[in-house]
Enzyme design. Structure first.
Site, PDB file in Angstrom:
ATOM      1  CB  THR A  60      -0.887   0.007   1.270  1.00  0.00           C
ATOM      2  OG1 THR A  60      -1.629  -1.210   1.299  1.00  0.00           O
ATOM      3  CG2 THR A  60      -1.833   1.184   1.296  1.00  0.00           C
ATOM      4  N   GLY A 101      -4.196   2.398  -2.460  1.00  0.00           N
ATOM      5  CA  GLY A 101      -4.492   1.328  -1.506  1.00  0.00           C
ATOM      6  C   GLY A 101      -5.210   0.188  -2.188  1.00  0.00           C
ATOM      7  NE  ARG A 138      -7.107  -9.942  -0.100  1.00  0.00           N
ATOM      8  CZ  ARG A 138      -7.117  -9.525  -1.363  1.00  0.00           C
ATOM      9  NH1 ARG A 138      -7.370 -10.391  -2.338  1.00  0.00           N
ATOM     10  NH2 ARG A 138      -6.885  -8.268  -1.663  1.00  0.00           N
ATOM     11  CD  GLN A 167     -39.729 -13.509  25.781  1.00  0.00           C
ATOM     12  OE1 GLN A 167     -40.159 -12.827  24.850  1.00  0.00           O
ATOM     13  NE2 GLN A 167     -40.514 -14.307  26.486  1.00  0.00           N
ATOM     14  CD  GLU A 210      -4.057  -9.227   4.078  1.00  0.00           C
ATOM     15  OE1 GLU A 210      -4.180  -9.461   2.857  1.00  0.00           O
ATOM     16  OE2 GLU A 210      -3.027  -9.422   4.710  1.00  0.00           O
ATOM     17  N   GLY A 211      -7.737  -5.960   1.502  1.00  0.00           N
ATOM     18  CA  GLY A 211      -8.873  -5.781   0.594  1.00  0.00           C
ATOM     19  C   GLY A 211     -10.088  -5.337   1.391  1.00  0.00           C
TER      20      GLY A 211
END
Ligand code: TGC
Ligand code: FAD
Length: 390
Positions: free
Chosen positions: A138, A143, A249, A285, A369-370
């Protein structure tokens, strides 16, 4: 009613072999001793002070480059590696990042694309944790679109001269070796850069409110002179770095579920103890609905990770499947952490509990990482055959 394990209500663990459980348990034990008592303080201080000691201990357990073969690496399976990532990230995403960048990015790049000399020089020391690596892809202005990178490597006689800047680089400041991707006359190539090379510096990046127990730096390459054999010999183009990203990834697909499990466990315990209106909030609940949804998404995410791991071990997994895994599991882990945070009320924003730390860490994991959008479009491209990037 038979008692269930609330952290594994559907029995996903039954799909693991005894050896796989042993790997998982040994990583869990090491993290309980080495990381868990200290990580909230590291996060609060925005530092990872004992990074070398941690790397050495991880090296002793064979965690660094653990799914790589030869050169001192443990040669474990993809599922083993995934289980390790899940335990590491249950401690902290920054700790899993340390191992991901070392093993899946820097070491994998050298193992897959490096020359025999580069492998022999770096991999054995990186496997023990004696040498730390980083991975510079990057840049400040590039990026999601690394193909447009400006960092340049040019020839000077047989030497290479590197100029440019990388940004947001995990382990940068403490690295002994940087795998740097740069444009050349033949397209993008990878370079193995010793961080002692004149002209190389790694100013630390401050002001992060996420992944604080992780060292993030710029890499400045100011006329860095390298010998001819510093370049990866064969690989050209984005294929080189992207092949490494597939590995990291994949680890995140598992790791994110570790962070989510930790947040879920904290919320479940808290809900059983915290009383309002004269009863534990676990009895309401609406709290049960939150916990039931969280447990279901945790189970789904773990099943997807294990499925992809089995396919990776069979040599069948394709990049768009890993995109699907990262996309789903990071988003679901963030949802789980955010819901856990609500169950803890005001305590949910305190570092006395792990929940807000995991939640803010996952904001980085969603982007690096994307990004979510990159993985949506990668999956969209695989589904439709239409490329939405260009
Ligand atoms: P595109 O035309 O799609 O592809 C260019 C070449 O690469 C090949 N390729 C892949 N190869 C292996 N694995 C993959 N997943 C691949 N995806 C593509 C492709 O076949 C082609 O090869 P060839 O031989 O034909 O040239 O390239 P594009 O410019 O359209 O970009 C596609 C896109 C956007 C998906 C890609 O650039 C991308 O993934 N961008 C995101 C960048 C990214 O993820 N950066 C991460 C930096 S490292 C990091 O964040 C570390 S975080 C720390 C930690 O992990 O803890
Ligand atoms: P940009 O690419 O500028 O994206 C900004 C926004 O635009 C995002 O939402 C993005 O999805 C969207 N966008 C971009 N293109 C499109 C499109 N075509 N369609 C739709 N939306 C789009 N990098 C490394 O190389 N090595 C490392 O070790 C490393 N470690 C990191 C550690 C941390 C803590 C962080 C936060 C990042 C790290 N990164 C590292 C960088 C990370 O990989 C990048 O931040 C990431 O790839 C996104 O790039 P960007 O930040 O420049 O965002």
């Amino acid at each position: 009613m038979t008692a269930i394990d609330p952290l594994d209500p559907a029995g996903v663990d039954d799909m693991l072999g005894a050896d796989e459980k042993a790997v998982r348990d040994s990583v869990r034990r090491l993290c309980a001793e080495l990381i868990d008592p200290y990580v909230a303080t590291w996060f609060e201080d925005g530092d990872l002070p004992s990074v070398r000691e941690i790397a050495t201990e991880f090296g002793k357990l064979g965690l660094l480059g653990m799914h790589l073969e030869g050169y001192g690496c443990a040669g474990m399976s993809a599922v083993d590696y995934g289980l390790a990532c899940m335990e590491l990230e249950a401690s902290d995403s920054g700790i899993r990042s340390l191992v991901s960048v070392q093993g899946s990015l820097a070491m994998f790049a050298i193992r897959r694309h490096g020359s025999e000399e580069q492998r022999r020089e770096w991999l054995p020391r990186m496997a023990t944790g004696e040498a730390i690596g980083c991975f510079g892809l990057t840049e400040p202005d590039h990026g999601s679109d690394p193909g447009s990178m400006r960092t340049r490597a040019r020839r000077d006689g047989s030497d290479w001269i590197l100029d440019g800047r990388k940004m947001w680089i995990t382990n940068g400041l403490v690295a002994d070796v940087a795998v740097v991707w740069a444009n050349t006359e033949e397209g993008i190539r990878g370079f193995v850069v010793p961080t002692t090379a004149p002209g190389f510096s790694a100013p630390v990046m401050k002001h992060k409110l996420s992944l604080r127990a992780s060292i993030t730096s710029e890499l400045v390459l100011d006329g860095v002179r390298l010998p001819a054999d510093a370049a990866f010999p064969e690989v050209r183009g984005l294929r080189g770095p992207l092949s490494c990203l597939n590995e990291a990834r994949y680890g995140i697909v598992w790791g994110a579920m570790g962070a989510a499990r930790s947040a879920f466990a904290a919320a479940l315990e808290y809900a059983g103890q915290r009383e309002q209106f004269g009863r534990p909030i676990a009895g309401f609940q609406l709290t049960q609905a939150k916990l039931a949804r969280m447990a279901t998404e945790l189970t789904n995410g773990r099943l997807l990770a294990l499925h992809l791991g089995r396919r990776k071990d069979a040599g069948a997994v394709r990049p768009h499947e890993i995109s699907m895994g990262k996309l789903n599991n990071v988003a679901k882990a963030l949802d789980i952490c955010r819901t856990a945070r609500t169950i803890l009320g005001a305590n949910g924003v305190s570092l006395e509990y792990p929940v807000i730390r995991h939640m803010t860490n996952l904001e980085s994991v969603l982007t690096y990482e994307g990004t979510e959008e990159v993985h949506l479009l990668t999956l969209g491209r695989a589904l439709t055959g239409q490329n939405a990037f260009h």
